[in-house]
Design a protein around this motif. Structure first.
Motif, PDB file in Angstrom:
ATOM      1  N   MET A 200      13.307 -71.435 -31.759  1.00 19.35           N
ATOM      2  CA  MET A 200      13.193 -71.549 -30.307  1.00 19.35           C
ATOM      3  C   MET A 200      12.696 -70.250 -29.692  1.00 19.35           C
ATOM      4  O   MET A 200      11.769 -70.252 -28.864  1.00 19.35           O
ATOM      5  N   GLU A 201      13.286 -69.146 -30.096  1.00 14.35           N
ATOM      6  CA  GLU A 201      12.914 -67.855 -29.511  1.00 14.35           C
ATOM      7  C   GLU A 201      11.492 -67.451 -29.883  1.00 14.35           C
ATOM      8  O   GLU A 201      10.822 -66.760 -29.106  1.00 14.35           O
ATOM      9  N   SER A 202      11.014 -67.894 -31.044  1.00 16.94           N
ATOM     10  CA  SER A 202       9.623 -67.579 -31.417  1.00 16.94           C
ATOM     11  C   SER A 202       8.651 -68.272 -30.470  1.00 16.94           C
ATOM     12  O   SER A 202       7.607 -67.721 -30.113  1.00 16.94           O
ATOM     13  N   TYR A 203       8.993 -69.481 -30.023  1.00 10.57           N
ATOM     14  CA  TYR A 203       8.147 -70.175 -29.047  1.00 10.57           C
ATOM     15  C   TYR A 203       8.288 -69.551 -27.667  1.00 10.57           C
ATOM     16  O   TYR A 203       7.307 -69.432 -26.925  1.00 10.57           O
ATOM     17  N   PHE A 204       9.498 -69.134 -27.321  1.00  9.88           N
ATOM     18  CA  PHE A 204       9.690 -68.470 -26.032  1.00  9.88           C
ATOM     19  C   PHE A 204       8.840 -67.209 -25.937  1.00  9.88           C
ATOM     20  O   PHE A 204       8.362 -66.852 -24.855  1.00  9.88           O
ATOM     21  N   SER A 205       8.633 -66.551 -27.066  1.00  5.47           N
ATOM     22  CA  SER A 205       7.821 -65.326 -27.068  1.00  5.47           C
ATOM     23  C   SER A 205       6.354 -65.603 -26.744  1.00  5.47           C
ATOM     24  O   SER A 205       5.602 -64.693 -26.400  1.00  5.47           O
ATOM     25  N   LEU A 206       5.947 -66.894 -26.840  1.00 11.21           N
ATOM     26  CA  LEU A 206       4.571 -67.286 -26.534  1.00 11.21           C
ATOM     27  C   LEU A 206       4.403 -67.671 -25.065  1.00 11.21           C
ATOM     28  O   LEU A 206       3.301 -68.008 -24.632  1.00 11.21           O
ATOM     29  N   GLY A 207       5.503 -67.635 -24.312  1.00  8.61           N
ATOM     30  CA  GLY A 207       5.445 -68.012 -22.909  1.00  8.61           C
ATOM     31  C   GLY A 207       6.031 -69.381 -22.613  1.00  8.61           C
ATOM     32  O   GLY A 207       6.060 -69.816 -21.457  1.00  8.61           O
ATOM     33  N   VAL A 208       6.495 -70.057 -23.672  1.00  7.52           N
ATOM     34  CA  VAL A 208       7.142 -71.362 -23.510  1.00  7.52           C
ATOM     35  C   VAL A 208       8.522 -71.155 -22.888  1.00  7.52           C
ATOM     36  O   VAL A 208       9.182 -70.160 -23.135  1.00  7.52           O
ATOM     37  N   ARG A 209       8.975 -72.127 -22.076  1.00  4.69           N
ATOM     38  CA  ARG A 209      10.278 -71.945 -21.430  1.00  4.69           C
ATOM     39  C   ARG A 209      11.275 -73.061 -21.710  1.00  4.69           C
ATOM     40  O   ARG A 209      12.362 -73.088 -21.153  1.00  4.69           O
ATOM     41  N   GLY A 210      10.907 -73.964 -22.573  1.00  2.00           N
ATOM     42  CA  GLY A 210      11.846 -75.006 -22.967  1.00  2.00           C
ATOM     43  C   GLY A 210      11.418 -75.624 -24.282  1.00  2.00           C
ATOM     44  O   GLY A 210      10.268 -75.486 -24.706  1.00  2.00           O
TER      45      GLY A 210
ATOM     46  N   PRO B 163      17.887 -70.860 -17.759  1.00  7.70           N
ATOM     47  CA  PRO B 163      17.906 -72.283 -17.406  1.00  7.70           C
ATOM     48  C   PRO B 163      16.479 -72.804 -17.226  1.00  7.70           C
ATOM     49  O   PRO B 163      15.571 -72.044 -16.883  1.00  7.70           O
ATOM     50  N   LEU B 164      16.298 -74.082 -17.474  1.00  8.85           N
ATOM     51  CA  LEU B 164      14.978 -74.700 -17.352  1.00  8.85           C
ATOM     52  C   LEU B 164      14.862 -75.356 -15.980  1.00  8.85           C
ATOM     53  O   LEU B 164      15.581 -76.307 -15.670  1.00  8.85           O
ATOM     54  N   LYS B 165      13.954 -74.825 -15.161  1.00  9.79           N
ATOM     55  CA  LYS B 165      13.757 -75.361 -13.820  1.00  9.79           C
ATOM     56  C   LYS B 165      12.506 -76.233 -13.781  1.00  9.79           C
ATOM     57  O   LYS B 165      11.416 -75.793 -14.127  1.00  9.79           O
ATOM     58  N   ILE B 166      12.701 -77.467 -13.352  1.00 10.26           N
ATOM     59  CA  ILE B 166      11.597 -78.408 -13.188  1.00 10.26           C
ATOM     60  C   ILE B 166      11.653 -78.892 -11.748  1.00 10.26           C
ATOM     61  O   ILE B 166      12.460 -79.744 -11.397  1.00 10.26           O
ATOM     62  N   GLY B 167      10.815 -78.280 -10.907  1.00 10.28           N
ATOM     63  CA  GLY B 167      10.926 -78.528  -9.476  1.00 10.28           C
ATOM     64  C   GLY B 167      12.274 -78.039  -8.986  1.00 10.28           C
ATOM     65  O   GLY B 167      12.697 -76.928  -9.323  1.00 10.28           O
ATOM     66  N   GLU B 168      12.983 -78.868  -8.226  1.00 10.99           N
ATOM     67  CA  GLU B 168      14.307 -78.465  -7.747  1.00 10.99           C
ATOM     68  C   GLU B 168      15.419 -78.803  -8.734  1.00 10.99           C
ATOM     69  O   GLU B 168      16.594 -78.535  -8.475  1.00 10.99           O
ATOM     70  N   LEU B 169      15.054 -79.390  -9.883  1.00 11.81           N
ATOM     71  CA  LEU B 169      16.043 -79.677 -10.918  1.00 11.81           C
ATOM     72  C   LEU B 169      16.244 -78.449 -11.795  1.00 11.81           C
ATOM     73  O   LEU B 169      15.277 -77.781 -12.162  1.00 11.81           O
TER      74      LEU B 169
END
Length: 350
Positions: A220-230, A4-10
């Motif tokens: 999407m997963e290729s970007y996640f492998s770079l440390g991106v989370r959304g 899940p993508l957490k942005i502050g308490e969201l």
């Protein structure tokens, strides 16, 4: 796998933001539908009041009124889902748009088309989360440094809009034509590391989100492998039943071929990506007369601008494509049918 993508308490169940598309392409219907399915739905505030009877006479009043109205409409669709607005820094009376969105309880403000240096002071003391849009490591350094020094804060997330994104682009024409994917990926990793430094300083987690040409789960997963989370996705949501765009606008995406997608020079002063049509051909022949100024962009002077960007985009939203600028992402030609939002999300999440 995704988290899940957490942005502050969201917390968004799905780590995806639906990109804000204006004029009139991502309004309450699309934003509400995406939020209801677990993503983050985004309303574009660009000339959002164009459907109102008093828009031509009082564009600012109509726009501010409809910010609140579309947030209310989207909430009814979204339920407890997360909603954001996209507000361009280049917008005239930018601060009024920001304050109106906050007044109406928006969860997130996403802001680009310039660095939103004053944004933190406009929302101070509220629960609204801030996601600035940047296109480069240089832009990220400038923004993070100035927010730190002047506002004593850091963003709640950072959004990198890459060279394959749609609409206005934060790159030079040369950068777009000579894009090197490997160098771009390295820059993303450096931005991830930079945001972590500021996150550590302020004791907060600052996720990095990427946008531009992310077509499927593999991308999407290729970007996640770079440390991106959304990720942020816009173009693929245009050809959905829930999208607020006119049916002819959606049909233009479905009909276009790869060679129809071109880079144009916008009156905003930035390059943009759009579908080649009669209107774009006319812009090459000379200035297109402007009937009235809608007071949309800070940098625009009606005497000098080659055409009215508001008229061109409003025409697109209304389906008058012969006189319209049809913004799109680099992969718009891959969309070949009308689907539902849930099906588009299925391209990324099992």
């Amino acid at each position: 796998m995704y988290q899940p993508l957490k942005i502050g308490e969201l917390t968004a169940k799905l780590p995806i933001i639906q990109g804000g598309m204006g004029v009139g392409i991502s309004l309450s219907s699309l934003a509400g539908a995406v939020a209801a399915k677990g993503g983050i739905g985004v309303i574009s505030t660009a000339q959002i009041g164009f459907t109102e009877e008093d828009y031509d006479k009082n564009p600012l009043e109509a726009n501010l009124r409809m910010i609140g109205e579309h947030i209310k409409r989207a909430r009814k669709i979204a339920g407890s889902g997360i909603l954001g607005v996209n507000i361009m820094v280049a917008t005239k009376n930018y601060e009024l748009y920001v304050k109106e969105a906050v007044k109406n309880g928006i969860d997130i403000i996403i802001s680009g088309a310039g660095l939103p240096l004053e944004l933190p002071s406009l929302v101070k003391g509220t629960k609204t989360k801030l996601i600035p849009i940047i296109s480069s490591l240089k832009g990220a350094r400038v923004l993070l440094k100035l927010w730190d020094r002047k506002e004593n804060t850091a963003p709640d997330a950072v959004l990198i809009e890459g060279p394959k994104a749609g609409g206005h682009l934060g790159f030079t024409l040369d950068e777009l034509e000579n894009h090197e994917e490997q160098a771009y990926q390295k820059e993303i990793e450096e931005i991830v590391n930079l945001t972590k430094e500021y996150g550590d300083k302020y004791g907060k987690d600052i996720p990095v989100i990427t946008a531009g040409g992310i077509q499927d789960k593999k991308d999407m997963e290729s970007y996640f492998s770079l440390g991106v989370r959304g990720i942020q996705v816009a173009t693929k949501f245009v050809t959905t039943e829930e999208c607020d765009a006119h049916p002819r606008y959606k049909d233009a995406y479905i009909a276009c071929k790869k060679e129809d997608i071109v880079i144009v020079k916008s009156p905003v002063g930035m390059p943009g990506r759009a579908i080649k049509n009669e209107f774009i051909e006319r812009t090459f022949l000379g200035k297109i007369p402007i009937k009235r100024c809608h007071g949309c962009i800070k940098t625009c002077d009606p005497k000098d601008t080659p055409y009215c960007i508001t008229d061109a985009l409003v025409n697109a939203a209304r389906g008058n494509l012969e006189n319209a600028l049809i913004f799109c992402g680099a992969n718009a030609y891959l969309e070949n049918r009308i689907r539902r939002v849930e099906e588009v999300l299925g391209d990324y999440f099992d």
